[in-house]
Design an enzyme around this catalytic site. Structure first.
Site, PDB file in Angstrom:
ATOM      1  N   ASN A 155       0.876  -1.181   0.000  1.00  0.00           N
ATOM      2  CA  ASN A 155       0.000   0.000   0.000  1.00  0.00           C
ATOM      3  C   ASN A 155       0.909   1.225   0.000  1.00  0.00           C
ATOM      4  O   ASN A 155       1.498   1.560   1.014  1.00  0.00           O
ATOM      5  CB  ASN A 155      -0.881  -0.046   1.269  1.00  0.00           C
ATOM      6  CG  ASN A 155      -1.695   1.213   1.453  1.00  0.00           C
ATOM      7  OD1 ASN A 155      -1.791   2.049   0.555  1.00  0.00           O
ATOM      8  ND2 ASN A 155      -2.286   1.363   2.638  1.00  0.00           N
ATOM      9  N   LYS A 198       0.111   4.287  -0.317  1.00  0.00           N
ATOM     10  CA  LYS A 198      -0.539   5.491   0.236  1.00  0.00           C
ATOM     11  C   LYS A 198      -0.289   6.682  -0.708  1.00  0.00           C
ATOM     12  O   LYS A 198      -0.137   6.484  -1.908  1.00  0.00           O
ATOM     13  CB  LYS A 198      -0.065   5.741   1.665  1.00  0.00           C
ATOM     14  CG  LYS A 198      -0.170   4.470   2.523  1.00  0.00           C
ATOM     15  CD  LYS A 198       0.006   4.703   3.979  1.00  0.00           C
ATOM     16  CE  LYS A 198      -0.110   3.369   4.715  1.00  0.00           C
ATOM     17  NZ  LYS A 198      -0.078   3.514   6.159  1.00  0.00           N
ATOM     18  N   HIS A 218      -9.489   1.210   4.974  1.00  0.00           N
ATOM     19  CA  HIS A 218      -8.211   1.424   5.666  1.00  0.00           C
ATOM     20  C   HIS A 218      -8.440   2.409   6.812  1.00  0.00           C
ATOM     21  O   HIS A 218      -9.260   3.321   6.708  1.00  0.00           O
ATOM     22  CB  HIS A 218      -7.174   1.965   4.678  1.00  0.00           C
ATOM     23  CG  HIS A 218      -5.796   1.981   5.254  1.00  0.00           C
ATOM     24  ND1 HIS A 218      -5.364   2.957   6.122  1.00  0.00           N
ATOM     25  CD2 HIS A 218      -4.761   1.109   5.122  1.00  0.00           C
ATOM     26  CE1 HIS A 218      -4.122   2.690   6.491  1.00  0.00           C
ATOM     27  NE2 HIS A 218      -3.730   1.572   5.905  1.00  0.00           N
ATOM     28  N   GLU A 237      -6.850   4.860   7.755  1.00  0.00           N
ATOM     29  CA  GLU A 237      -6.656   6.278   7.398  1.00  0.00           C
ATOM     30  C   GLU A 237      -7.889   6.825   6.692  1.00  0.00           C
ATOM     31  O   GLU A 237      -8.202   8.011   6.816  1.00  0.00           O
ATOM     32  CB  GLU A 237      -5.381   6.423   6.545  1.00  0.00           C
ATOM     33  CG  GLU A 237      -4.136   6.233   7.422  1.00  0.00           C
ATOM     34  CD  GLU A 237      -2.929   5.632   6.727  1.00  0.00           C
ATOM     35  OE1 GLU A 237      -2.899   5.583   5.478  1.00  0.00           O
ATOM     36  OE2 GLU A 237      -2.009   5.173   7.439  1.00  0.00           O
ATOM     37  N   GLU A 289      -5.139  -4.674  10.825  1.00  0.00           N
ATOM     38  CA  GLU A 289      -4.126  -3.622  10.946  1.00  0.00           C
ATOM     39  C   GLU A 289      -4.370  -2.828  12.232  1.00  0.00           C
ATOM     40  O   GLU A 289      -5.151  -1.863  12.223  1.00  0.00           O
ATOM     41  CB  GLU A 289      -4.198  -2.678   9.744  1.00  0.00           C
ATOM     42  CG  GLU A 289      -3.862  -3.340   8.429  1.00  0.00           C
ATOM     43  CD  GLU A 289      -3.290  -2.343   7.431  1.00  0.00           C
ATOM     44  OE1 GLU A 289      -2.240  -2.637   6.862  1.00  0.00           O
ATOM     45  OE2 GLU A 289      -3.884  -1.269   7.242  1.00  0.00           O
ATOM     46  N   GLY A 348       2.721   2.500  10.611  1.00  0.00           N
ATOM     47  CA  GLY A 348       3.675   3.588  10.427  1.00  0.00           C
ATOM     48  C   GLY A 348       4.464   3.948  11.670  1.00  0.00           C
ATOM     49  O   GLY A 348       5.128   4.984  11.698  1.00  0.00           O
ATOM     50  N   SER A 384       3.650  -1.896  10.209  1.00  0.00           N
ATOM     51  CA  SER A 384       5.098  -1.955  10.419  1.00  0.00           C
ATOM     52  C   SER A 384       5.699  -3.316  10.077  1.00  0.00           C
ATOM     53  O   SER A 384       6.643  -3.770  10.742  1.00  0.00           O
ATOM     54  CB  SER A 384       5.456  -1.546  11.858  1.00  0.00           C
ATOM     55  OG  SER A 384       5.116  -0.189  12.067  1.00  0.00           O
ATOM     56  N   GLY A 388       5.082   1.337   4.514  1.00  0.00           N
ATOM     57  CA  GLY A 388       6.429   1.893   4.332  1.00  0.00           C
ATOM     58  C   GLY A 388       7.404   0.958   3.628  1.00  0.00           C
ATOM     59  O   GLY A 388       8.109   1.382   2.701  1.00  0.00           O
TER      60      GLY A 388
END
Ligand code: PGA
Length: 264
Positions: free
Chosen positions: A9, A11, A107, A109, A179, A185, A221, A243
């Site tokens: 992902n 982002k 998600h 976010e 998640e 993150g 992570s 990430g």
């Protein structure tokens, strides 16, 4: 055959030139490996780079490739309606039209910054299915909820509301990603024990509605270092990676860990 999934992902990251390089590096890396068909590799770049990713990964005979890479391309969101006056939004069918195969929905976010509820996410699952896309549905608890011992209750409620809105059959054709918000993150992944504990709960809930074989991904992570111990857990069927999916090297190393864990 149990399906495993390694999904990246991206982002709202990557300038155009960076995205093109990353797509090419991942595609070459995947092409150079023997990845069994039981492991799907999915990249989810920003909307604007999706068509380039699809051409590079899936092959567009008009452009260049005859051989097909095994990288699938997914979007990071879709609208819950098929079409209409929704300025700035993208429908699931539009994504399918350009060759997208997967779409992340719900998600954290999106839940946090766009106020998405389980009821809305359930509608996105249905919209994705109507367009022939495979939804990657995210659930997870906050740090505060975990500290207050509410993890199981939060996950149960999220799944219940998704099943109520989308129907249990729909959950059978999804991927579910656990998640935990506190792990996204932050560099602090859930331990394999913490992740397995919640995955076992999700498996139990999905089994109760006839969706026992829905693949369950862990996200938050995930790195090349912690992937092997996470993939050793019986109810973890893959990873949703933020990430670490922005570096071809680390993403490919995580794919290698999946192949070692699950090659049959
Ligand atoms: P992270 O993000 O790997 O950077 O923690 C995961 C995600 O949000 O999907």
């Amino acid at each position: 055959m149990k399906q495993r999934i390694i999904a990246g992902n991206w982002k709202m990251n990557t300038r155009r030139s960076e995205a093109m390089l990353l797509i090419e590096s991942i595609r070459h890396g995947v092409d150079a490996r023997q990845i069994p068909s039981s492991i799907d590799v999915v990249i989810c770049p920003p909307f604007l780079w999706l068509e380039n990713a699809i051409e590079a990964c899936m092959g567009n005979p008009a452009l260049h490739r005859s051989s097909r890479s095994t990288v699938r391309c997914g979007a990071q969101d879709c609208h819950h309606e098929a079409s209409g006056a929704y300025t700035g939004d993208v429908s699931a069918q539009m994504l399918a039209d350009i060759g997208c195969t997967d779409v992340i929905v719900g998600h954290s976010e999106r839940r946090l910054y766009h106020g998405e509820t389980n009821a809305l996410i359930a509608r996105k699952i249905l919209a994705a299915h109507a367009a022939g896309l495979r939804p990657i549905v995210c659930v997870g608890e906050s740090a505060h909820e975990r500290e207050h011992g509410a993890t199981r209750a939060v996950i149960t409620q999220q799944l219940d509301e998704l099943v109520t809105g989308a129907g249990s059959a729909a959950l059978n054709s999804c991927i579910v990603a656990y998640e935990p918000l506190w792990a996204i993150g932050t560099g602090v992944a859930a331990s394999p024990e913490q992740a397995q504990d919640v995955h076992a709960l999700i498996r139990e809930q999905l089994t109760a509605v006839g969706a026992a074989s829905t693949p369950l991904l862990y996200g938050g992570s995930v790195t090349a270092q912690n992937a092997p111990s996470l993939f050793a857990c019986p109810d973890i069927d893959g990873a949703l990676i933020g990430g670490a999916s922005l570096s071809a090297d680390s993403f490919l190393t995580i794919i290698d860990a999946a192949v070692s864990a699950w090659a049959e």
